[in-house]
Every structure is written in C-alpha cells, then in structure tokens.
Design a protein around this motif. Structure first.
Motif, short mmCIF file in Angstrom:
data_model
loop_
_atom_site.label_atom_id
_atom_site.label_comp_id
_atom_site.label_asym_id
_atom_site.label_seq_id
_atom_site.Cartn_x
_atom_site.Cartn_y
_atom_site.Cartn_z
N THR A 113 0.85 -1.20 0.00
CA THR A 113 0.00 0.00 0.00
C THR A 113 0.89 1.25 0.00
OG1 THR A 113 -0.10 -0.03 2.42
CG2 THR A 113 -1.89 -1.13 1.24
N HIS A 114 2.13 1.11 0.46
CA HIS A 114 3.09 2.23 0.50
C HIS A 114 4.47 1.68 0.12
CE1 HIS A 114 -0.09 3.35 3.31
NE2 HIS A 114 0.22 4.61 3.09
N THR A 115 5.25 2.52 -0.54
CA THR A 115 6.62 2.08 -0.88
C THR A 115 7.63 3.13 -0.43
OG1 THR A 115 6.28 3.01 -3.08
CG2 THR A 115 6.10 0.63 -2.89
N VAL A 116 8.79 2.61 -0.06
CA VAL A 116 9.91 3.45 0.33
C VAL A 116 11.13 2.87 -0.36
CG1 VAL A 116 11.48 3.63 2.31
CG2 VAL A 116 9.10 4.35 2.57
N VAL A 117 11.99 3.73 -0.90
CA VAL A 117 13.25 3.23 -1.46
C VAL A 117 14.40 3.83 -0.66
CG1 VAL A 117 14.69 3.00 -3.52
CG2 VAL A 117 12.20 3.16 -3.77
N LEU A 118 15.27 2.95 -0.19
CA LEU A 118 16.46 3.39 0.53
C LEU A 118 17.62 3.54 -0.45
CD1 LEU A 118 16.67 1.09 3.72
CD2 LEU A 118 15.73 3.42 3.55
N ALA A 119 18.38 4.61 -0.28
CA ALA A 119 19.62 4.78 -1.04
C ALA A 119 20.57 5.60 -0.19
CB ALA A 119 19.35 5.49 -2.36
N GLN A 120 21.82 5.22 -0.19
CA GLN A 120 22.84 5.88 0.63
C GLN A 120 22.38 6.07 2.08
OE1 GLN A 120 22.89 8.15 -2.64
NE2 GLN A 120 24.14 6.41 -3.28
N GLY A 121 21.67 5.09 2.59
CA GLY A 121 21.29 5.11 4.00
C GLY A 121 20.14 6.04 4.34
N ARG A 122 19.47 6.56 3.31
CA ARG A 122 18.34 7.46 3.58
C ARG A 122 17.13 7.04 2.77
NH1 ARG A 122 22.63 11.13 3.19
NH2 ARG A 122 23.11 12.07 5.21
N VAL A 123 15.98 7.57 3.14
CA VAL A 123 14.78 7.34 2.34
C VAL A 123 14.88 8.28 1.13
CG1 VAL A 123 12.27 7.52 2.24
CG2 VAL A 123 13.37 6.61 4.29
N ALA A 124 15.12 7.69 -0.04
CA ALA A 124 15.29 8.50 -1.24
C ALA A 124 13.96 8.67 -1.97
CB ALA A 124 16.31 7.84 -2.16
N TYR A 125 12.99 7.87 -1.61
CA TYR A 125 11.69 7.91 -2.28
C TYR A 125 10.65 7.35 -1.34
CZ TYR A 125 8.31 7.31 -6.07
OH TYR A 125 7.21 7.40 -6.87
N ALA A 126 9.51 8.01 -1.26
CA ALA A 126 8.39 7.48 -0.47
C ALA A 126 7.11 7.84 -1.18
CB ALA A 126 8.40 8.06 0.94
N GLY A 127 6.26 6.88 -1.40
CA GLY A 127 5.01 7.20 -2.09
C GLY A 127 4.19 5.95 -2.34
N ALA A 128 3.09 6.17 -3.01
CA ALA A 128 2.19 5.05 -3.33
C ALA A 128 2.84 4.17 -4.38
CB ALA A 128 0.86 5.59 -3.85
N PRO A 129 2.56 2.86 -4.35
CA PRO A 129 3.17 1.97 -5.34
C PRO A 129 2.84 2.38 -6.79
CG PRO A 129 1.66 0.76 -3.90
CD PRO A 129 1.77 2.13 -3.35
N GLU A 130 1.62 2.88 -7.00
CA GLU A 130 1.25 3.28 -8.38
C GLU A 130 2.17 4.39 -8.87
OE1 GLU A 130 -1.49 3.86 -5.85
OE2 GLU A 130 -1.28 1.68 -5.87
N ARG A 131 2.54 5.29 -7.94
CA ARG A 131 3.40 6.41 -8.34
C ARG A 131 4.79 5.89 -8.71
NH1 ARG A 131 4.93 10.34 -3.97
NH2 ARG A 131 6.89 10.79 -5.01
N LEU A 132 5.29 4.96 -7.91
CA LEU A 132 6.62 4.40 -8.20
C LEU A 132 6.58 3.61 -9.51
CD1 LEU A 132 9.53 4.06 -7.26
CD2 LEU A 132 8.82 2.04 -5.96
N ARG A 133 5.49 2.89 -9.72
CA ARG A 133 5.36 2.10 -10.95
C ARG A 133 5.48 2.98 -12.19
NH1 ARG A 133 2.61 -2.76 -11.25
NH2 ARG A 133 1.31 -2.28 -9.45
N ARG A 134 4.91 4.19 -12.10
CA ARG A 134 4.92 5.09 -13.27
C ARG A 134 6.23 5.88 -13.38
NH1 ARG A 134 -0.37 6.41 -11.48
NH2 ARG A 134 0.48 8.31 -10.57
N ASP A 135 6.99 5.95 -12.26
CA ASP A 135 8.17 6.81 -12.25
C ASP A 135 9.40 6.01 -12.69
OD1 ASP A 135 10.17 8.62 -11.75
OD2 ASP A 135 9.35 9.29 -9.82
N HIS A 136 9.50 5.82 -14.00
CA HIS A 136 10.57 4.97 -14.53
C HIS A 136 11.95 5.54 -14.19
CE1 HIS A 136 7.56 2.63 -16.57
NE2 HIS A 136 7.05 3.75 -17.07
N ASP A 137 12.01 6.86 -14.14
CA ASP A 137 13.29 7.50 -13.83
C ASP A 137 13.76 7.12 -12.41
OD1 ASP A 137 15.47 9.37 -14.12
OD2 ASP A 137 14.36 10.59 -12.65
N ALA A 138 12.83 7.21 -11.44
CA ALA A 138 13.20 6.87 -10.05
C ALA A 138 13.56 5.40 -9.95
CB ALA A 138 12.05 7.20 -9.11
#
Ligand SMILES: Nc1ncnc2c1ncn2[C@@H]1O[C@H](COP(=O)(O)OP(=O)(O)OP(=O)(O)O)[C@@H](O)[C@H]1O
Length: 249
Positions: free
Chosen positions: A217-242
């Motif tokens: 229901t929610h997604t978070v992406v970790l990078a370099q030890g921090r939350v680099a992305y947080a949002g709904a899965p649909e948003r991440l699915r569409r964000d090919h760049d991220a």
C-alpha cells in the motif's frame, strides 16, 4: 494497547504502529542508515526497496535489536523501544521472518508451527488450521523434517510461524529470495494479500519490485542510507526515472 502517556509525548505518532525517527544505524562505527524516517500504520503493507547493500536488512535488524548500533528513535505504538531485547519487541507484537527463514531444521513442520503458538498472546487471529488453509502444501508436509523442505516450503513455514505468534506486525526480509517466479506469483503474493486483508500489518523488505508493487500500500526506497523515495506503489510504478536511478532496473 497504545500507552496514552507515551502517545501524548510523541506527537504525530498517534496512528502509527511502528515509527522510525531519524534513525542512524551501523556496525562498528561504519554508518549504514543515516537518518531514516518511516511510519507504519495499522493495516499498511509497507515495501522497503533498495539496491544490494542499501541497508534494508540493517533496518530490520535495528528494529528488532539484532546487532547494529542504533541512534534515533524507534517507536512501537508511541513507546520508544530502542535497546529492548528482541523477545520483548516480539511481545510488543512484532514478528520477523528473517532472510534464510529461521526455522528449526531438525523439527517436523507441525512441531515448528506448534512451537510458534506457545507465545502467550491475548489475540488469536490465526490457528494452525488457518495456516494449513493458507498453505495446503504445509499440511501435506506436516510430518516432514523442516530441514528437508524446498525453499518455497521453508518460506511458507516461516510465514506460518510468524502468523501463529499472532503478531500485529510481521516484518519479512526478502521473502521472494530464491523462489521461482511462478511460486512468488501463485503462492507468496496471494498469501501476503490474505495476511493484509485479515488485518496483519506488513513491513516487506524486497528486491523484487514486481512483488512489492503488487502487494504494497506504500513504498519506500532506501539509497545511501536514507529514504530516497516514499510514495504510493502506483506512483513508483509510473516513475521509470526513479526506478532506474534508485533501483538500477
Ligand atoms: N553484521 C555486519 N557487520 C558489518 N557490516 C555489515 C553487517 N551486516 C551488513 N553489513 C554491511 O551493511 C551494509 C548494508 O547491508 P544490508 O544487509 O543492510 O543491505 P541490504 O539492503 O539488505 O542488502 P541485500 O539486499 O544485499 O541483503 C552492507 O555494506 C553490508 O556489508
């Protein structure tokens, strides 16, 4: 139950089951997490994604106090649990399905499951029969030594054990690892959805983007030890760049 005084002392955490506030964690002075904020509300399925070595397992190990040095605040229902022994965190309602799965290899499947039911808890959401209904294969294999199970069967057993502790939150460390894509799609994903539907809150650490987007229901992406992305899965699915930048896919 949430402790009212603790909640009052921690504004903004009233609905959160688990919160991480500015959490730093590492091993022997080497920093892995560098200020992570997360919130898990009842009923959420939060997928934590990130490349190899991003710190996903370290995050779970910090939450369960399984090794890393931790600074910042880890709250369960508004109570600061930093430094609590792992068994006390389990009693607060959290269960971990570790990478590698942590089942007793010499015990039969059914014994492994029965052991998990010994945790004294007031709520009884899952019975042994429920677990067998969720994973009929475990019923077929109930008398087999757990060490003889396939990777997929071991994963089912580990999830079944976590359910029988009646935990409010189940954290799973890469449950799809080593499973055939067919099994992920036909067994694991539906099982995780059933857990969520029955009110278990899930913290799902995954490399498998498809599974994460499928059940979260929610997604978070970790990078370099921090939350680099947080949002709904649909948003991440569409964000090919991220997805490309943060996950290299
Ligand atoms: N017990 C440990 N002692 C020292 N360093 C560790 C320990 N566990 C992990 N690390 C290091 O911490 C960093 C993050 O590892 P972690 O396992 O948390 O990443 P991850 O995102 O779960 O990666 P993976 O997907 O490969 O499991 C890595 O550089 C790893 O080598």
């Amino acid at each position: 139950m949430p402790n009212a005084a603790a909640l009052a002392a921690q504004p903004g955490t009233a609905n959160a089951v688990v919160s991480l506030r500015n959490v730093h964690a590492g091993y022997g002075g080497g920093a892995v997490l560098r200020g992570v904020d997360l919130e898990l509300k009842a009923g959420d399925v939060l997928a934590v994604l990130g490349r190899n070595g991003a710190g996903k397992t370290t995050l779970l190990n910090a939450l369960f106090n399984l090794g890393p040095d931790v600074h910042g605040d880890i709250l369960v229902h508004g109570r600061r649990v930093n430094g609590w022994p792992t068994h006390r965190i389990a009693r607060a309602g959290l269960a971990l399905v570790p990478q590698g799965r942590g089942v007793f290899a010499s015990l039969a499947v059914q014994e492994n499951l029965r052991l998990a039911t010994l945790t004294p808890r007031s709520r009884r959401l899952w019975s042994l029969d429920d677990v067998y209904a969720l994973f009929p294969r475990l019923h077929e294999r109930r008398n087999a030594a757990s060490g003889m199970l396939s990777g997929g069967e071991r994963q089912m057993l580990a999830v079944g054990r976590a359910l029988l502790t009646q935990a409010e939150v189940i954290a799973l460390d890469e449950p799809s690892e080593g499973l055939a894509p067919m099994l992920v799609q036909s067994v694991l994903a539906p099982a995780l959805r059933t857990l969520a539907e029955r009110g278990t809150t899930l913290l799902l650490v995954e490399q498998n983007l498809g599974l994460a987007l499928d059940v979260a229901t929610h997604t978070v992406v970790l990078a370099q030890g921090r939350v680099a992305y947080a949002g709904a899965p649909e948003r991440l699915r569409r964000d090919h760049d991220a997805v490309h930048r943060l996950l290299g896919i």
